[in-house]
Design an enzyme around this catalytic site. Structure first.
Site, mmCIF file in Angstrom:
data_model
loop_
_atom_site.group_PDB
_atom_site.id
_atom_site.type_symbol
_atom_site.label_atom_id
_atom_site.label_comp_id
_atom_site.label_asym_id
_atom_site.label_seq_id
_atom_site.Cartn_x
_atom_site.Cartn_y
_atom_site.Cartn_z
ATOM 1 N N ASN A 37 6.344 -8.758 160.730
ATOM 2 C CA ASN A 37 7.386 -9.176 159.786
ATOM 3 C C ASN A 37 6.806 -9.895 158.567
ATOM 4 O O ASN A 37 7.524 -10.545 157.815
ATOM 5 C CB ASN A 37 8.420 -10.060 160.484
ATOM 6 C CG ASN A 37 7.824 -11.385 160.943
ATOM 7 O OD1 ASN A 37 6.620 -11.609 160.853
ATOM 8 N ND2 ASN A 37 8.677 -12.260 161.451
ATOM 9 N N ASP A 169 -6.263 -29.854 122.833
ATOM 10 C CA ASP A 169 -5.014 -30.556 122.542
ATOM 11 C C ASP A 169 -5.208 -32.037 122.784
ATOM 12 O O ASP A 169 -6.215 -32.485 123.336
ATOM 13 C CB ASP A 169 -3.860 -30.016 123.390
ATOM 14 C CG ASP A 169 -4.181 -30.025 124.881
ATOM 15 O OD1 ASP A 169 -4.635 -31.067 125.379
ATOM 16 O OD2 ASP A 169 -3.994 -28.990 125.536
ATOM 17 N N LYS A 192 -1.933 -29.129 119.065
ATOM 18 C CA LYS A 192 -1.398 -27.907 119.677
ATOM 19 C C LYS A 192 0.098 -28.008 119.915
ATOM 20 O O LYS A 192 0.602 -29.065 120.298
ATOM 21 C CB LYS A 192 -2.117 -27.619 121.005
ATOM 22 C CG LYS A 192 -1.682 -26.314 121.667
ATOM 23 C CD LYS A 192 -2.420 -26.067 122.963
ATOM 24 C CE LYS A 192 -1.820 -26.806 124.120
ATOM 25 N NZ LYS A 192 -2.406 -26.426 125.419
ATOM 26 N N ARG A 194 2.937 -25.659 122.129
ATOM 27 C CA ARG A 194 3.104 -24.517 123.031
ATOM 28 C C ARG A 194 4.521 -23.976 122.930
ATOM 29 O O ARG A 194 5.493 -24.706 123.021
ATOM 30 C CB ARG A 194 2.801 -24.929 124.479
ATOM 31 C CG ARG A 194 2.945 -23.774 125.475
ATOM 32 C CD ARG A 194 2.501 -24.176 126.868
ATOM 33 N NE ARG A 194 1.079 -24.429 126.955
ATOM 34 C CZ ARG A 194 0.152 -23.482 127.079
ATOM 35 N NH1 ARG A 194 0.525 -22.209 127.118
ATOM 36 N NH2 ARG A 194 -1.117 -23.795 127.155
#
Length: 314
Positions: A37, A169, A192, A194
């Protein structure tokens, strides 16, 4: 060493074998069976009763399979009356899920930490968590190591007179600054933003990189989108040479090849917290071993000695 048992899951047995070789103890066998399973069954095939049990398993692809395997290993050790169970997790993938930055999402880093503790983990040994607050997600003691010493030892072999360590960053800037101090060089960081998991923008680099030899330092590289974006800024600013370094070289979706194909990237350095298939490696890749540091931390934990010396980046 006495009264210690070390087991490895399926995620990275090569690292576990190297760690136990440094410890001078055998790697005890584990049997993993899959039922019809699709459920997993794990059996630890060595005595655990009242022993100091260490379970080595980074959460790498397939993350969910390896996580469930680790949970079952913890439960098996607890059911076998282990004296203490320490999870050695060189890479904690769910550390990236460390905050609720959108409505109706789970904080996976905290949830998985609870699962590990509830399954029997009494201590965690982790390496370079994505963000410091993840340390506090665990309700058991956490020894949080880093790979800065190993990376610094490697880069000390180069001429560092005109070198700048660059963080992609501001979030990683503290670690980059510590690394720069170890090398005695300058530090800089990218600004940075995002937009998605694989879409970022770096508008500028704060610090001096023009005419300098740059070491880009990040905690992990997955798809490499952040590093590739940073490379564009470094070229525009006139960096003399570029090397890339990280602790966790995940290199998903062909990232290693994309980075290696950049003509101005001289070298890509990572540690072996994550298995990198030999067929995916390139001539620019250098893999440093973190096994001695993990083995020393495990030895100190087992003997009740201070692990704090391994935290010191100097």
């Amino acid at each position: 060493m006495r009264d210690i048992a070390v087991f490895s899951g399926s995620a990275h047995p090569e690292l576990a074998e190297e760690v136990t070789a440094h410890l001078g103890v055998p790697l005890s066998p584990v049997r993993v069976n899959r039922f019809a399973n699709d459920c997993l069954e794990v059996q630890l095939q060595a005595n655990c009763r009242e022993r100091d049990v260490f379970l080595i398993q980074p959460l790498v692809t397939p993350v969910q399979e390896n996580l469930v395997e680790l949970l079952l290993m913890c439960d098996a050790a607890r059911g076998a009356s282990a004296g203490r169970i320490t999870v050695v997790m060189p890479h904690y993938a769910y550390a990236r899920s460390d905050k609720k930055d959108a409505p109706r999402i789970s904080i996976g880093g905290r949830l998985v930490a609870d699962l590990l503790v509830n399954s029997g983990a009494g201590r965690v040994l982790a390496l370079t968590l994505h963000s410091p607050q993840v340390h506090g997600f665990f309700s058991v003691p956490v020894d949080h190591l880093h790979a800065l010493r190993e990376l610094a030892e490697h880069f000390r072999g180069y001429d560092l007179s005109r070198t700048t360590v660059v963080s992609p960053d501001l979030g990683n800037a503290k670690e980059a600054a510590a690394f720069a101090r170890m090398l005695g060089v300058q530090v800089a960081a990218g600004a940075k933003q995002r937009f998605a998991d694989d879409r970022v923008a770096i508008s500028s680099v704060i610090g001096e990189v023009a005419g300098r030899d740059v070491i880009v330092l990040d905690d992990e590289i997955a798809k490499g989108s952040t590093v590739l974006e940073l490379l564009d800024r470094l070229r525009e600013l006139g960096a003399r040479s570029i090397r890339v370094a990280c602790t966790h070289g995940l290199f998903a979706s062909g990232a290693l090849k994309r980075l290696s194909d950049q003509p101005d990237v001289l070298e890509i350095v990572c540690t072996n917290t994550v298995p990198i298939p030999p067929g995916e490696r390139t001539g620019k890749l250098t893999v440093l071993s973190i096994a001695p540091a993990l083995a020393e931390a495990m030895r100190r934990i087992h003997n009740g000695e201070s692990v704090s010396a391994l935290f010191d980046p100097s």
